[in-house]
Design a protein around this motif. Structure first.
Motif, PDB file in Angstrom:
ATOM      1  N   VAL A  87      56.215  29.691  48.632  1.00 35.25           N
ATOM      2  CA  VAL A  87      54.759  29.186  48.695  1.00 35.25           C
ATOM      3  C   VAL A  87      53.796  29.500  47.864  1.00 35.25           C
ATOM      4  O   VAL A  87      52.881  29.656  47.706  1.00 35.25           O
ATOM      5  CB  VAL A  87      54.397  29.018  50.357  1.00 35.25           C
ATOM      6  CG1 VAL A  87      54.918  28.585  51.814  1.00 35.25           C
ATOM      7  CG2 VAL A  87      54.672  31.458  50.509  1.00 35.25           C
ATOM      8  N   SER A 133      51.581  30.239  45.165  1.00 36.15           N
ATOM      9  CA  SER A 133      50.729  28.979  44.139  1.00 36.15           C
ATOM     10  C   SER A 133      50.238  29.586  43.035  1.00 36.15           C
ATOM     11  O   SER A 133      50.704  31.494  43.120  1.00 36.15           O
ATOM     12  CB  SER A 133      49.669  28.727  45.034  1.00 36.15           C
ATOM     13  OG  SER A 133      49.320  28.868  45.507  1.00 36.15           O
ATOM     14  N   ASN A 160      44.658  23.029  49.526  1.00 35.06           N
ATOM     15  CA  ASN A 160      46.699  23.095  48.782  1.00 35.06           C
ATOM     16  C   ASN A 160      47.561  22.774  49.482  1.00 35.06           C
ATOM     17  O   ASN A 160      47.150  23.473  50.773  1.00 35.06           O
ATOM     18  CB  ASN A 160      46.710  24.719  48.685  1.00 35.06           C
ATOM     19  CG  ASN A 160      48.223  24.836  47.770  1.00 35.06           C
ATOM     20  OD1 ASN A 160      49.112  24.307  47.689  1.00 35.06           O
ATOM     21  ND2 ASN A 160      49.026  26.243  47.690  1.00 35.06           N
ATOM     22  N   SER A 220      51.196  21.526  50.588  1.00 33.72           N
ATOM     23  CA  SER A 220      52.504  21.619  50.595  1.00 33.72           C
ATOM     24  C   SER A 220      53.718  20.916  51.566  1.00 33.72           C
ATOM     25  O   SER A 220      53.196  21.210  52.522  1.00 33.72           O
ATOM     26  CB  SER A 220      53.256  23.317  49.916  1.00 33.72           C
ATOM     27  OG  SER A 220      52.298  23.275  49.649  1.00 33.72           O
ATOM     28  N   GLY A 277      60.849  19.531  47.022  1.00 30.41           N
ATOM     29  CA  GLY A 277      59.632  20.618  47.635  1.00 30.41           C
ATOM     30  C   GLY A 277      58.287  19.325  46.157  1.00 30.41           C
ATOM     31  O   GLY A 277      58.370  19.153  45.533  1.00 30.41           O
ATOM     32  N   THR A 278      57.036  19.913  47.287  1.00 31.62           N
ATOM     33  CA  THR A 278      55.883  19.199  46.533  1.00 31.62           C
ATOM     34  C   THR A 278      55.232  20.618  47.189  1.00 31.62           C
ATOM     35  O   THR A 278      54.597  20.522  48.229  1.00 31.62           O
ATOM     36  CB  THR A 278      55.915  18.294  47.037  1.00 31.62           C
ATOM     37  OG1 THR A 278      55.035  17.930  48.457  1.00 31.62           O
ATOM     38  CG2 THR A 278      56.515  16.596  46.388  1.00 31.62           C
ATOM     39  N   LYS A 279      54.186  20.263  45.906  1.00 31.04           N
ATOM     40  CA  LYS A 279      53.325  21.085  46.021  1.00 31.04           C
ATOM     41  C   LYS A 279      51.440  20.794  45.387  1.00 31.04           C
ATOM     42  O   LYS A 279      52.725  20.516  44.212  1.00 31.04           O
ATOM     43  CB  LYS A 279      53.040  22.644  45.803  1.00 31.04           C
ATOM     44  CG  LYS A 279      54.111  23.473  45.864  1.00 31.04           C
ATOM     45  CD  LYS A 279      54.170  24.795  45.062  1.00 31.04           C
ATOM     46  CE  LYS A 279      55.729  25.713  46.032  1.00 31.04           C
ATOM     47  NZ  LYS A 279      56.118  27.213  45.536  1.00 31.04           N
ATOM     48  N   ASP A 280      50.530  20.515  45.999  1.00 31.86           N
ATOM     49  CA  ASP A 280      49.478  19.966  45.395  1.00 31.86           C
ATOM     50  C   ASP A 280      48.346  20.817  45.838  1.00 31.86           C
ATOM     51  O   ASP A 280      47.509  21.180  46.802  1.00 31.86           O
ATOM     52  CB  ASP A 280      49.407  19.078  45.831  1.00 31.86           C
ATOM     53  CG  ASP A 280      47.727  17.853  45.239  1.00 31.86           C
ATOM     54  OD1 ASP A 280      47.463  19.249  44.466  1.00 31.86           O
ATOM     55  OD2 ASP A 280      47.854  16.723  45.623  1.00 31.86           O
ATOM     56  N   TYR A 281      47.887  21.724  44.302  1.00 33.91           N
ATOM     57  CA  TYR A 281      46.408  22.082  44.906  1.00 33.91           C
ATOM     58  C   TYR A 281      44.894  21.642  44.028  1.00 33.91           C
ATOM     59  O   TYR A 281      45.352  21.263  42.980  1.00 33.91           O
ATOM     60  CB  TYR A 281      46.768  24.322  43.989  1.00 33.91           C
ATOM     61  CG  TYR A 281      45.427  24.591  44.293  1.00 33.91           C
ATOM     62  CD1 TYR A 281      45.567  25.829  45.287  1.00 33.91           C
ATOM     63  CD2 TYR A 281      45.136  25.404  43.397  1.00 33.91           C
ATOM     64  CE1 TYR A 281      44.371  26.851  45.294  1.00 33.91           C
ATOM     65  CE2 TYR A 281      43.793  26.268  43.395  1.00 33.91           C
ATOM     66  CZ  TYR A 281      43.739  26.798  43.975  1.00 33.91           C
ATOM     67  OH  TYR A 281      42.666  28.021  43.892  1.00 33.91           O
ATOM     68  N   THR A 315      49.811  20.534  40.766  1.00 33.86           N
ATOM     69  CA  THR A 315      50.592  20.312  41.753  1.00 33.86           C
ATOM     70  C   THR A 315      52.273  20.381  40.912  1.00 33.86           C
ATOM     71  O   THR A 315      52.207  20.732  39.233  1.00 33.86           O
ATOM     72  CB  THR A 315      50.447  18.167  41.035  1.00 33.86           C
ATOM     73  OG1 THR A 315      50.792  17.958  40.014  1.00 33.86           O
ATOM     74  CG2 THR A 315      49.076  18.239  41.422  1.00 33.86           C
ATOM     75  N   SER A 367      56.109  19.375  41.822  1.00 38.90           N
ATOM     76  CA  SER A 367      57.373  18.332  42.520  1.00 38.90           C
ATOM     77  C   SER A 367      58.779  18.870  42.475  1.00 38.90           C
ATOM     78  O   SER A 367      59.315  19.194  40.752  1.00 38.90           O
ATOM     79  CB  SER A 367      57.302  17.138  42.799  1.00 38.90           C
ATOM     80  OG  SER A 367      57.569  16.204  42.005  1.00 38.90           O
TER      81      SER A 367
END
Length: 802
Positions: free
Chosen positions: A201, A203, A429, A431, A458-462, A512, A514
């Motif tokens: 997790v 970021s 944020n 995820s 996983g994908t993260k988008d801040y 971002t 992935s």
């Protein structure tokens, strides 16, 4: 290196083909179930082979398993508080497994006492959470892994990730403070990646500090953690394990009060929603109001964490968990202090904050779904998914440079005048993660294989809006750090435009990512499992973007480890591991940064003492890290907001770590650790940079915590505890600026007194007993900044178990 990877793959492939095609040999295993007379599984019951160190505890199904090294006659013993030990004598033929079940006559209260006793070990554990994938005793893992238990955190009255937690782990440091917005923890020369229940997790500015009311324990993995499948820094990770239902009917309420208007209450409920014991629940709630030793600062929070667990059948368990954290806090950055003449040159409680500013409000949601299916006693499949949603509406502080005459600009003039600047900091944020992994045991001849493999997605988008700023002060209407005034600022308060959605405002300030990670590991056990060879590999593909630039990359990274049991209680090990972390950022000239690659070599020894009640560990390591990014602090060329980075050639971090923890004698628990760290630039396109130290570590770090509780007599239940944290030769967070000054050595002393019985816990702790002016900081342009820790302060708490 390419040849070694090919050889490694061939060895791994041959091993996999060997156990897949060879006839599987039976194990010498004794296993079974422990239930109550009404067929309720008993979790955490102690099961031992009498007269040996072989032992285990039952899982949530009441199941246990003991691996014997040879045939013969054995006595299996089951024990717990409030019951007479049960014993069964069995005759075992080598290679022939047996099933031995036990039925215990326990009331609900007695069952609770057994579970409380099973959890009595305060500072030491022997196994890891299932979220770390490794179904292997800590003693046998060829890597330095430390676990901070809930009991240790309770004794030290730790209430968040930023609250002195790192004292329990050798070499771990918390850099910056960020008003408990998030914890920046460094180990082995760089930032440790943040995990929660096995999910990465991490970021840029997160995750939000976990409140300890929802945390069971925290696992620190030193060095690369490829077996977690996800990409991460070669320095290591910390994995926050949240509370799950246990099946026992119990609860605990706690009220804490302390200095600076701290008022805090928690409630932890654990039990069964069905009399059959198949449907379980756990519910944690926390509320807190907390001010600061600085005026105009506060951090008020509450959290809600429900979880349910459904035992679908004897083989399948479903767990669902939701965590919500809400924070209402002062402007982020208001704890900074600035001066031209060095660190600590202003009073510890100095603040430049404005009481009229709107607070920062954060809403943090996380949802987990976990399914575990036990095919048989040897093979288990685990799948889990998680969704994170973080929303922040607020602002941050810094200071503006202004014209001081002669064509020069400065942020602070000789008289201490500054112009405070408030910039908007709204952020979202989101995820999503998914994982599946298989654990199993098989045999080829006399070789035992512990197999683990899986996939991690996983994908993260801040997205953040930093585009709007407002100067609170003006030339002629300065804020003076030596004669501060807290009336309405000369230029008034900001009025930020939030009329459009944040993602439309944050067109540039987005991050971002992935990724896909695939991992396969085989631990081969030789010579009755006394020698264990780990062969593993991970394939990682990552695509990410930052500040409008995008890149992707993929790589195979091998892992080879060996662990040798000198005897039942002592193991030595060696490890070679690699890591791969793509980076995004802007370099001058619009070049894209190369990914981080790293090699880790580690050797160590571990030992359990006094029938496993306490343990010691020693590790020696070297990490070579290529292409590390650091902030470019040259403000020329459009870099006033520090959007550019510098990329190093190679850094070398090496050191020694020592950890000791557990119950030395009855009632006396201890945590002691020491780390020596040396991190330098070993290769760089700019030759004058070679030999420079890497920022953000201390050469010598030592910590201790001792706790003694009277076990009998009129003072039974009274406890005394105390601890220290020491750092020497501290490196700042900045990177070799002209006004570099070393940070002073750091020493903090804490202590407490408590009393408890089966139901009541009363504790009082004093922090920074010597009232030292403690801080961390860094040079910045033509001034210094630092963040100070609280002066001497206290907390008292009253808890009741039911």
């Amino acid at each position: 290196m390419r040849i070694s990877i090919i050889l490694f793959c061939e060895v791994l492939l041959l091993g996999l083909m060997g156990y897949a095609t060879a006839k599987s040999q039976p194990q010498t295993v004794v296993s079974g179930y422990i239930t109550t007379t009404d067929e309720i599984p008993v979790e955490q019951m102690s099961v031992k082979v009498k007269g040996t160190s072989i032992g285990n505890k039952t899982d949530q199904r009441g199941f246990y398993e003991l691996v014997l090294r040879r045939g013969g006659q054995y006595t299996i013993q089951v024990s717990g508080v409030g019951i007479m030990p049960q014993e069964k004598v069995i005759l075992v033929s080598e290679g022939v497994s047996q099933s031995v079940n036990f039925v215990v006559s326990l009331t609900n209260q007695q069952l609770d006492e057994v579970l409380v006793s099973a959890n009595k070990a305060r500072y030491k554990v022997d196994t890891l959470s299932s979220s770390l994938r490794l179904d292997i005793p800590l003693l046998e893992i060829p890597q330095n892994i430390q676990v901070v238990t809930a009991k240790a955190m309770e004794d030290q009255q730790i209430i968040s990730m930023s609250d002195g937690l790192v004292r329990n782990v050798s070499g771990a440091l918390k850099l910056e403070h960020w008003d408990e917005l998030y914890a920046r923890i460094n180990m082995r020369g760089s930032r440790a990646s943040a995990f929660r229940n096995g999910m990465n997790v991490t970021s840029q500015w997160g995750p939000l500090d976990e409140d300890m009311s929802m945390v069971e324990n925290i696992e620190f993995v030193k060095g690369p953690a490829g077996f977690m499948m996800s990409n991460g820094e070669p320095s290591g990770i910390y994995n926050v394990v949240t509370k799950k239902p246990t099946g026992q009917t119990k609860g605990e309420a706690n009220i804490t009060m302390g200095s600076f208007d701290l008022y805090r209450a928690t409630l932890d409920l654990d039990g069964k929603l069905a009399s059959s014991g198949k449907l379980l629940y756990r519910f944690n709630v926390m509320g807190q109001r907390k001010n600061s030793f600085r005026n105009n600062q506060f951090n008020h929070r509450y959290s809600i964490s429900p979880a349910i667990r459904y035992l679908i059948d004897d083989q399948t368990v479903l767990t669902a968990e939701y965590n919500y954290q809400h924070a209402r806090m002062a402007n982020v950055g208001s704890s900074y202090t600035f001066a031209q003449d060095g660190y600590g040159s202003l009073p510890r409680d100095f603040t430049w904050s404005v009481p009229q500013l709107e607070p920062t409000v954060i809403k943090d949601h996380s949802l987990f779904l976990h399914v575990e299916h036990q095919f048989n006693d040897d093979w288990k499949l685990t799948t889990q998914a998680a969704y994170f949603n973080y929303d922040q509406v607020g602002s941050s502080f810094w200071i503006n440079a202004y014209d001081i005459g002669g064509g020069q600009r400065s942020a602070i003039d000789d008289e201490g005048n500054i112009i405070r600047n408030v910039s908007i900091w709204d952020a979202v944020n989101e995820s999503t993660f998914g994982q599946a992994y298989l654990n199993g045991t098989a045999y080829t001849g006399l070789v035992r294989h512990r197999i683990m493999g899986g996939i991690d997605l996983g994908t993260k988008d801040y997205a953040a809006d930093w585009s709007q700023g407002h100067a609170l002060d003006t030339v002629g209407g300065f804020f003076n750090i030596y004669a501060p005034h807290y009336t309405l600022p000369a230029n008034g308060l900001p009025n930020f435009d939030r009329s459009i959605a944040i993602r439309e405002r944050a067109t540039v300030s987005t991050l971002t990512q992935s990724y896909v990670g695939v991992y396969v590991q085989d631990e081969l056990g030789f010579w009755e499992d006394r020698i264990r060879l780990t062969l593993a590999g991970r394939y990682t593909y990552v695509r990410q973007s930052r500040y409008g630039t995008a890149m992707d990359g993929n790589r195979f990274t091998p892992r080879v480890g060996i662990s040798v049991s000198i005897d039942e209680r002592t193991a030595v090990y060696g490890l070679f591991d690699q890591t791969f972390v793509p980076q995004t950022g802007l370099l001058r000239g619009e070049d894209l940064p190369k990914p981080i690659t790293g090699n880790n070599i580690e050797f160590g020894a571990k030992r359990n003492w006094n029938d496993g009640k306490w343990s010691s560990g020693l590790s020696v390591y070297r990490i070579l890290k290529n292409n590390q990014l650091v902030t470019d602090r040259d403000t020329s060329g459009g870099n006033s907001n520090f959007i550019y980075s510098l990329q190093l050639g190679r850094t070398r971090t090496q050191g020694v770590e020592v950890d000791l923890k557990g119950e030395i004698v009855e009632g006396f628990n201890i945590i002691l650790n020491y780390a020596y760290t040396d991190a330098q630039v070993s290769k760089n396109p700019y030759p004058d940079q070679v030999g420079n130290v890497v920022p953000g570590y201390a050469t010598h770090v030592g910590n201790g915590w001792l706790s003694y509780r009277m076990q009998r007599g009129p003072l039974k239940g009274v406890g005394l505890s105390g601890g220290f944290s020491y750092q020497k030769d501290r490196k700042t967070w900045g990177w070799d600026t002209e006004n570099e000054k070393n940070l002073p050595d750091y020493f903090r002393l804490d202590g407490g007194v408590s009393w408890q019985n089966k139901r009541v816990i009363l504790a009082a702790n004093v922090f920074n007993i010597l009232n030292e002016y403690l801080y961390s900081g860094s040079p910045y342009s033509d001034f210094y900044y630092w963040q100070s820790e609280p002066p001497r302060n206290f907390r008292v708490s009253l808890g009741y178990r039911f």
